[in-house]
Design an enzyme around this catalytic site. Structure first.
Site, PDB file in Angstrom:
ATOM      1  CG  ASP A 131      -2.008   0.929   1.114  1.00 28.16           C
ATOM      2  OD1 ASP A 131      -2.327   1.280  -0.020  1.00 28.16           O
ATOM      3  OD2 ASP A 131      -2.751   1.229   2.104  1.00 28.16           O
ATOM      4  CG  HIS A 152       0.115   1.968  -9.302  1.00 23.57           C
ATOM      5  ND1 HIS A 152      -0.112   1.821  -7.914  1.00 23.57           N
ATOM      6  CD2 HIS A 152      -1.134   2.860  -9.805  1.00 23.57           C
ATOM      7  CE1 HIS A 152      -1.195   2.090  -7.607  1.00 23.57           C
ATOM      8  NE2 HIS A 152      -1.802   2.898  -8.766  1.00 23.57           N
ATOM      9  CG  LEU A 164       9.813 -16.587  -3.379  1.00 17.50           C
ATOM     10  CD1 LEU A 164       9.800 -16.521  -2.036  1.00 17.50           C
ATOM     11  CD2 LEU A 164      10.076 -15.210  -4.032  1.00 17.50           C
TER      12      LEU A 164
HETATM   13  C1  FPP Z   1      -1.885   0.359  -3.320  1.00 17.39           C
HETATM   14  O1  FPP Z   1      -1.467   1.700  -3.590  1.00 17.39           O
HETATM   15  C2  FPP Z   1      -1.277  -0.337  -4.501  1.00 17.39           C
HETATM   16  C3  FPP Z   1      -2.144  -1.072  -5.435  1.00 17.39           C
HETATM   17  C4  FPP Z   1      -3.426  -0.927  -5.520  1.00 17.39           C
HETATM   18  C5  FPP Z   1      -1.444  -1.781  -6.798  1.00 17.39           C
HETATM   19  C6  FPP Z   1      -0.357  -2.586  -6.242  1.00 17.39           C
HETATM   20  C7  FPP Z   1       0.374  -3.137  -7.415  1.00 17.39           C
HETATM   21  C8  FPP Z   1       1.572  -2.876  -7.563  1.00 17.39           C
HETATM   22  C9  FPP Z   1       2.705  -2.359  -6.882  1.00 17.39           C
HETATM   23  C10 FPP Z   1       1.894  -3.616  -9.029  1.00 17.39           C
HETATM   24  C11 FPP Z   1       2.888  -4.740  -8.836  1.00 17.39           C
HETATM   25  C12 FPP Z   1       2.384  -6.014  -9.056  1.00 17.39           C
HETATM   26  C13 FPP Z   1       2.362  -6.745 -10.027  1.00 17.39           C
HETATM   27  C14 FPP Z   1       2.005  -8.166  -9.996  1.00 17.39           C
HETATM   28  C15 FPP Z   1       2.979  -6.275 -11.357  1.00 17.39           C
HETATM   29  P1  FPP Z   1      -2.291   2.758  -3.609  1.00 17.39           P
HETATM   30  O2  FPP Z   1      -2.689   2.959  -4.898  1.00 17.39           O
HETATM   31  O3  FPP Z   1      -3.523   2.350  -2.809  1.00 17.39           O
HETATM   32  O4  FPP Z   1      -1.654   3.818  -2.686  1.00 17.39           O
HETATM   33  P2  FPP Z   1      -2.401   5.118  -1.868  1.00 17.39           P
HETATM   34  O5  FPP Z   1      -3.196   4.113  -0.695  1.00 17.39           O
HETATM   35  O6  FPP Z   1      -1.515   5.816  -1.537  1.00 17.39           O
HETATM   36  O7  FPP Z   1      -3.373   5.905  -3.029  1.00 17.39           O
END
Ligand code: FPP
Length: 242
Positions: free
Chosen positions: A24, A41, A135
């Site tokens: 997150d 991201h 892994l």
């Molecule tokens: C949360 O941050 C993150 C996500 C909803 C997406 C997580 C995905 C990745 C890191 C991509 C990696 C995965 C793969 C398999 C390629 P947020 O957007 O909720 O952050 P915020 O709460 O600060 O807005």
């Protein structure tokens, strides 16, 4: 310039067999830098690579990441599209290196309703890496814990499992995680203290660790700190201390 990794002594640590991570804080990481959310991201994916390396180094056997929840569809369409593009790119470009490292990729969730092209990439990645043993990387994608439980119940009913036959082991075999050990440690980055529909059955006795660090900055040292905290935990599974 190649920087040597500083030594981190894991000899005194209790290493969890299965670590699950709610990655997150990508959006806030980007906002702090006046960058678009998509940049957060992208930085999150780069960090995932580093954390996978660290998991291998520390001897963790199973890593489960929450990549996209059933609720994430409610985000703006442009963000959802951006995330799907990132997943497709990772599946095209990173899978071979992961394969060389001995990482087995496994999907948790529902691929129905996902772009067919992306579905094919997921299946190909699982097929290519299926015999790897260094892994196990479970990617929870279009995943929700409640949806998983409902899916399991539907299958149980369809199979005619009787109330007498049903127990926790049988039920577990109907979950996406069938055959996998339960998570020992669930980590959530960015300061939130919620489980957010992630592995709600499997994490019943997992230790929970949260850190204010945003996911793109959650590095090898931060993972080490989480393992240090885990080592200090007294897991009792509802029993008394001896
Ligand atoms: C949360 O941050 C993150 C996500 C909803 C997406 C997580 C995905 C990745 C890191 C991509 C990696 C995965 C793969 C398999 C390629 P947020 O957007 O909720 O952050 P915020 O709460 O600060 O807005």
């Amino acid at each position: 310039m190649i920087l040597n990794k500083p030594d981190l002594d894991v000899s005194g640590l209790k290493i969890p067999q299965h670590v699950a991570i709610i990655m997150d804080g990508n959006g806030r990481w980007a906002k702090k830098r006046l960058l678009p959310r998509q940049a957060g991201h992208r930085a999150g994916v780069e960090n995932l690579r580093r954390v996978i390396d660290a998991c291998i180094e520390f001897g963790i056997e199973v890593l489960t990441i929450y990549a996209f929840s059933t609720e994430n569809w409610g985000r703006p369409e442009s963000e959802v599209r951006g995330l799907m593009r990132i997943f497709a790119r990772v599946l095209d470009q990173e899978v071979y290196e992961l394969h060389d490292q001995g990482v087995r990729i496994y999907h948790l969730g529902d691929l129905n309703g996902i772009d067919k092209n992306l579905q094919d990439k997921v299946h190909r990645a699982m097929e290519l890496t299926r015999n790897n043993e260094r892994l196990l990387l479970n990617v929870a994608f279009n995943y929700g814990g409640r949806a998983e439980i409902l899916h399991a119940i539907r299958q149980l009913l369809a199979d005619g499992v009787s109330p007498e036959e049903l127990n926790e082991d049988v039920f577990g075999r109907y979950l996406f995680t069938s055959g996998l050990p339960d998570p020992d440690l669930v980590i959530r980055t960015s300061g939130e203290k919620r489980i957010s529909n992630f592995l709600i059955w499997q994490a019943a006795y997992a230790e929970f660790y949260q850190t204010p660090i945003y996911w793109p900055d959650f590095d090898r040292e931060a993972l080490y700190d989480a393992l240090l905290a885990y080592t200090g935990r007294d897991r009792r599974y509802g029993l008394l201390k001896d």
